[in-house]
Design an enzyme around this catalytic site. Sequence first.
Site, PDB file in Angstrom:
ATOM      1  N   THR A 114       0.815  -1.154  -0.040  1.00 41.60           N
ATOM      2  CA  THR A 114      -0.145   0.048   0.046  1.00 41.60           C
ATOM      3  C   THR A 114       0.762   1.139  -0.061  1.00 41.60           C
ATOM      4  O   THR A 114       0.631   2.262  -0.740  1.00 41.60           O
ATOM      5  CB  THR A 114      -0.879  -0.227   1.205  1.00 41.60           C
ATOM      6  OG1 THR A 114      -1.705  -1.190   1.144  1.00 41.60           O
ATOM      7  CG2 THR A 114      -1.713   1.174   1.397  1.00 41.60           C
ATOM      8  N   ALA A 155      10.261  -9.772   2.326  1.00 40.70           N
ATOM      9  CA  ALA A 155      10.935  -8.964   3.067  1.00 40.70           C
ATOM     10  C   ALA A 155      10.474  -8.428   4.433  1.00 40.70           C
ATOM     11  O   ALA A 155      11.429  -8.394   5.286  1.00 40.70           O
ATOM     12  CB  ALA A 155      11.607  -7.992   2.061  1.00 40.70           C
ATOM     13  N   ASP A 156       9.526  -7.943   4.435  1.00 40.17           N
ATOM     14  CA  ASP A 156       8.936  -7.372   5.579  1.00 40.17           C
ATOM     15  C   ASP A 156       8.840  -8.289   6.631  1.00 40.17           C
ATOM     16  O   ASP A 156       9.179  -8.074   8.052  1.00 40.17           O
ATOM     17  CB  ASP A 156       7.239  -6.858   5.163  1.00 40.17           C
ATOM     18  CG  ASP A 156       6.457  -7.783   4.527  1.00 40.17           C
ATOM     19  OD1 ASP A 156       6.932  -8.905   4.138  1.00 40.17           O
ATOM     20  OD2 ASP A 156       5.204  -7.570   4.810  1.00 40.17           O
ATOM     21  N   THR A 183      -1.531  -4.411   4.454  1.00 38.81           N
ATOM     22  CA  THR A 183      -2.521  -4.924   3.654  1.00 38.81           C
ATOM     23  C   THR A 183      -3.044  -6.119   3.887  1.00 38.81           C
ATOM     24  O   THR A 183      -4.344  -6.462   4.073  1.00 38.81           O
ATOM     25  CB  THR A 183      -1.990  -4.880   2.178  1.00 38.81           C
ATOM     26  OG1 THR A 183      -1.220  -3.470   2.021  1.00 38.81           O
ATOM     27  CG2 THR A 183      -3.006  -5.205   1.219  1.00 38.81           C
ATOM     28  N   THR A 241     -27.331  -0.254  10.685  1.00 39.90           N
ATOM     29  CA  THR A 241     -26.474  -0.902   9.609  1.00 39.90           C
ATOM     30  C   THR A 241     -24.949  -0.580  10.013  1.00 39.90           C
ATOM     31  O   THR A 241     -24.122  -1.313  10.077  1.00 39.90           O
ATOM     32  CB  THR A 241     -26.807  -0.299   8.372  1.00 39.90           C
ATOM     33  OG1 THR A 241     -28.186  -0.884   7.913  1.00 39.90           O
ATOM     34  CG2 THR A 241     -25.832  -1.027   7.405  1.00 39.90           C
ATOM     35  N   ASP A 294       1.838  -8.496  12.413  1.00 37.49           N
ATOM     36  CA  ASP A 294       1.975  -7.167  11.307  1.00 37.49           C
ATOM     37  C   ASP A 294       0.705  -6.751  10.458  1.00 37.49           C
ATOM     38  O   ASP A 294       0.271  -7.721   9.707  1.00 37.49           O
ATOM     39  CB  ASP A 294       3.116  -7.431  10.520  1.00 37.49           C
ATOM     40  CG  ASP A 294       3.542  -6.319   9.834  1.00 37.49           C
ATOM     41  OD1 ASP A 294       2.887  -5.301   9.880  1.00 37.49           O
ATOM     42  OD2 ASP A 294       4.689  -6.052   9.138  1.00 37.49           O
TER      43      ASP A 294
END
Length: 257
Positions: free
Chosen positions: A10, A109-110, A133, A187, A130
């Site tokens: 993101t 990689a993260d 996204t 709602t 973590d």
Amino acid sequence: MLLAADVGNTNVVFALFEGREIKARWRIATDPRRTGDEYAVWLLQLAKLQGFRREDIDQIIIGSVVPRAIHNLTVLAEKYFGITPLVAGQGETAYRFELDIEQPSSLGADRALNTLAAHEKYEGDLIVVDFGTATTFDAVDFNGAYKGGIIAPGINLSLDALVGNTAKLPRIAIEKPASESVIGRNTEDQMLIGVFWGYVALIEGLIERMKREIGRPARVVATGGLALLFNEHTDLFDAVDSDLTLEGLAILAEQVR
């Protein structure tokens, strides 16, 4: 100084480090088509506004889960800073901990950087959550080995799917419901209860299952944008460390200085 670029699905987060201390950070939406020149115009202007010069930067490292973005960031580093960047997990920045999984090359990689930083900062067996996204849950043993984990849809991704695939449901902000009741009377409240408390139940359930499987006491470390929100309203986490991935980049860069 070190310039670290954490490229997520993101956002791209740039951080300027002096040692292990973050002196500045800047965030931009991830777009693999963004050129090195475009990054430079944006980044150099922001750095200048905060009193930093390009000459202050003598090392650059990139950690990316978007492979197409690496080329343009490399152009940025080489053309505008005269530096060949390090890329997390490649060459001299190969990870120096055990990847005890079936396909080590598939690990993002993260998640590898979170593993590296979490083991350095916290003792014992760890579960690293973590909130990105996707929401990932990673098991790191007391020796620092990455043992595997879980990938779940991120809460914003879940909300997007709910709103995007229904005709009448409105877009809502993600926050703790005002009432403690889990029976909504309209709602919007019903959606917020489902998204927020439903996600808390998902996190609680998966952490509990991971702890049982690990079989030893495990500390839970949370990172990512929504970690603080959930930490305010639950007791799920032993630590919240918002800069864990960036710190992993700094640690990795230190290893090759």
